[in-house]
Design an enzyme around this catalytic site. Structure first.
Site, PDB file in Angstrom:
ATOM      1  N   ASP A   1       0.953  -1.159   0.047  1.00 54.11           N
ATOM      2  CA  ASP A   1       0.037   0.015   0.098  1.00 54.11           C
ATOM      3  C   ASP A   1       0.813   1.144  -0.098  1.00 54.11           C
ATOM      4  OD1 ASP A   1      -2.418   1.250   0.017  1.00 54.11           O
ATOM      5  OD2 ASP A   1      -2.692   1.068   2.380  1.00 54.11           O
TER       6      ASP A   1
ATOM      7  N   HIS B   1      -9.415  -2.040  -8.666  1.00 57.52           N
ATOM      8  CA  HIS B   1      -9.377  -1.060  -7.711  1.00 57.52           C
ATOM      9  C   HIS B   1      -8.423  -0.032  -7.793  1.00 57.52           C
ATOM     10  CE1 HIS B   1      -9.236   0.803  -3.764  1.00 57.52           C
ATOM     11  NE2 HIS B   1      -8.023   0.506  -3.471  1.00 57.52           N
TER      12      HIS B   1
END
Length: 501
Positions: free
Chosen positions: A226, A366
């Site tokens: 991330d 996403h």
């Protein structure tokens, strides 16, 4: 007050004294931030000297005045969110005037050497209710912030029955963000605040987040790296290959590029903080990908490999951080952990039809939904929709019992934090107009559906199958919103001269 005057005042405030905590001493080998290469895939932070030698149009970013989490928050190790209600505004402001001047941590402090840093950083943001309680009544130029997140829940697609009770309504006036490398230190800082503020406030809710252990550092709970696709702002370091570069006003109020021209002067260098507690159903996600494992064009994947490919096509990246647009067939950890490579893509390939080709990456993935690089590269989107994410995982690792039962038994997820100068342009566009929109990205000929990770609504999505883009998937909601609030993170000068006045 002119810029040169309030910067001088801020520098003087910060030099007055160290906090009165007995444990607030200079660091030795510890650091509040996890710096590269400890977090794979993230580039280095600029030094103070590098920022001071650059310029953002007519702006030179005053690093001693901007709260540190806004631009460097993705590299935190541990963080304690202390959500509070103000009981006595006069008493609260009396404490804040001194506390903000000597304790709120600037970007400059976070970019300094570990030995010059305090044991923890402290940042502070207020909701509209908190601003009103303190008598700060100026229109700050963001109607979504003014109304609060609870009133926005239905539009976001949230089921408020899943919200933590603390976030239901407008009882939260502000949040302290306390970051360190040890839980005992963040707890001590909260205890110090409780001593100083006494009956002037009530702590409504606490949430502790932390970098995951060992090789999972930098990865969220589903396992994907991330924090590697944030934009950089002009005047704050050099952009990596493929990284978007935006004017500082996209993130910081009253700076070049801020689309709102009517903010009060004290809003300069503040930023809107969107907080969301996002619960992640990790065992259920792992089971679903196994049950729905896909096959590649060669037809030679095992079930486990097909599940891994399905997850990668849902996210748009492999767990290492490697974008599937650059490595569609297999994970490539060298690519994923190299900040010079892992963002250098935009879905555009010679001979590929951008309206139909999902061979490398589904339109619904996403990372493509929330950062549509091909549309930006074609000039079909502006910089206004960028924001800086600074969230961290919360909750323990998945247990053997949870894995064997395929059922979440302990709360875990992401303490989502995002900064922008206009909430509707940043977070709200990303969630409502992009992730929740079955027809986004636009200008595509194939069915798209919702973002399979965070999309809310009728959770049908397409393009996940590498061999049949038109196949539909009814995807379980593995990310559940437990609520949140919209805040404004003022500059340090504004905290002292406006909020504590």
């Amino acid at each position: 007050m002119q810029l040169k005057h309030f910067l001088a005042a801020t520098t003087a405030f910060l030099a007055i004294s160290q906090p009165t905590l007995a444990y607030h001493v200079k660091r030795s080998n510890h650091a509040m931030l996890t710096l590269p290469p400890a977090f794979p895939g993230q580039g280095p932070l600029p030094t103070v000297a590098q920022v001071q030698s650059s310029s953002a149009g007519n702006d030179t970013l005053p690093l001693v005045n901007i709260q540190g989490d806004i631009l460097v928050g993705m590299k935190k190790q541990k963080e304690l969110f202390v959500f509070f209600h103000i009981n006595n505004a006069t008493a609260f402001k009396s404490v804040l005037k001194t506390y903000a001047a000597t304790n709120i941590t600037s970007i400059s402090t976070l970019l300094s050497a570990p030995s010059a840093q305090p044991l923890a950083f402290v940042n502070l943001a207020f909701s509209q209710a908190g601003m009103t309680a303190l008598g700060v009544t100026d229109d700050i130029g963001d109607s979504v912030f003014t109304a609060g997140q609870f009133s926005d829940a239905s539009a976001l697609g949230d089921d408020t029955s899943n919200w933590e009770s603390a976030f239901q309504g407008t009882n939260i006036d502000g949040v302290f963000l306390i970051g360190s490398d040890e839980d005992t230190i963040t707890a001590q800082y909260q205890a110090d605040l409780e001593t100083k503020l006494g009956d002037a406030w009530t702590v409504v809710y606490n949430l502790t987040s932390s970098v995951r252990p060992d090789d999972e550092a930098g990865h969220e709970h589903f396992g994907y790296l991330d924090g590697i696709s944030n934009p950089t702002i002009t005047g704050f370091g050099d952009a990596l290959p493929g990284q978007s570069v935006v004017d500082p006003g996209i993130i910081l109020a009253n700076r070049t590029g801020d689309p709102v021209s009517s903010r009060p002067s004290w809003a300069l260098d503040g930023s809107f903080l969107v907080f969301r507690k996002l619960k992640q159903l990790v065992p259920e996600f792992n089971k679903w990908t196994l049950d729905n494992a896909i096959q590649n064009s060669a037809g030679n994947l095992t079930t486990e490999e097909g599940a891994t490919l399905l997850g990668a096509r849902m996210f748009g990246r492999w767990k290492s951080g490697a974008p599937i647009d650059l490595s569609p067939d297999a994970d490539n950890s060298t690519l994923g952990t190299d900040p010079e490579l892992n963002n250098n893509f935009n879905y555009i390939h010679t001979g590929s039809d951008l309206t139909t080709d999902e061979s490398r990456c589904p339109f619904s993935a996403h990372v493509r939904k929330t950062n549509p690089r091909d549309l930006e590269a074609q000039g079909l989107l502006t910089d206004l929709n960028h924001a800086i994410r600074a969230g961290t995982p919360y909750g323990p690792e998945v247990t053997d019992a949870e894995s064997s039962s395929n059922t979440t038994q302990t709360d875990r997820g992401l303490a989502f934090v995002e900064y922008q100068s206009v909430i509707s342009n940043g977070f709200r566009t990303q969630q409502l107009i992009w992730a929740n929109n079955a027809n986004f990205p636009f200008n595509k000929s194939e069915s798209i559906g919702l973002d399979p990770v965070i999309g809310q609504g009728t959770r049908i999505t397409y393009g996940l199958s590498e061999t049949n883009y038109s196949e539909s998937y009814s995807v379980t909601q593995f990310v559940v919103s437990n609520g949140g609030e919209y805040f404004f993170s003022p500059s340090i000068t504004a905290l002292v001269e406006t909020f504590a006045a």
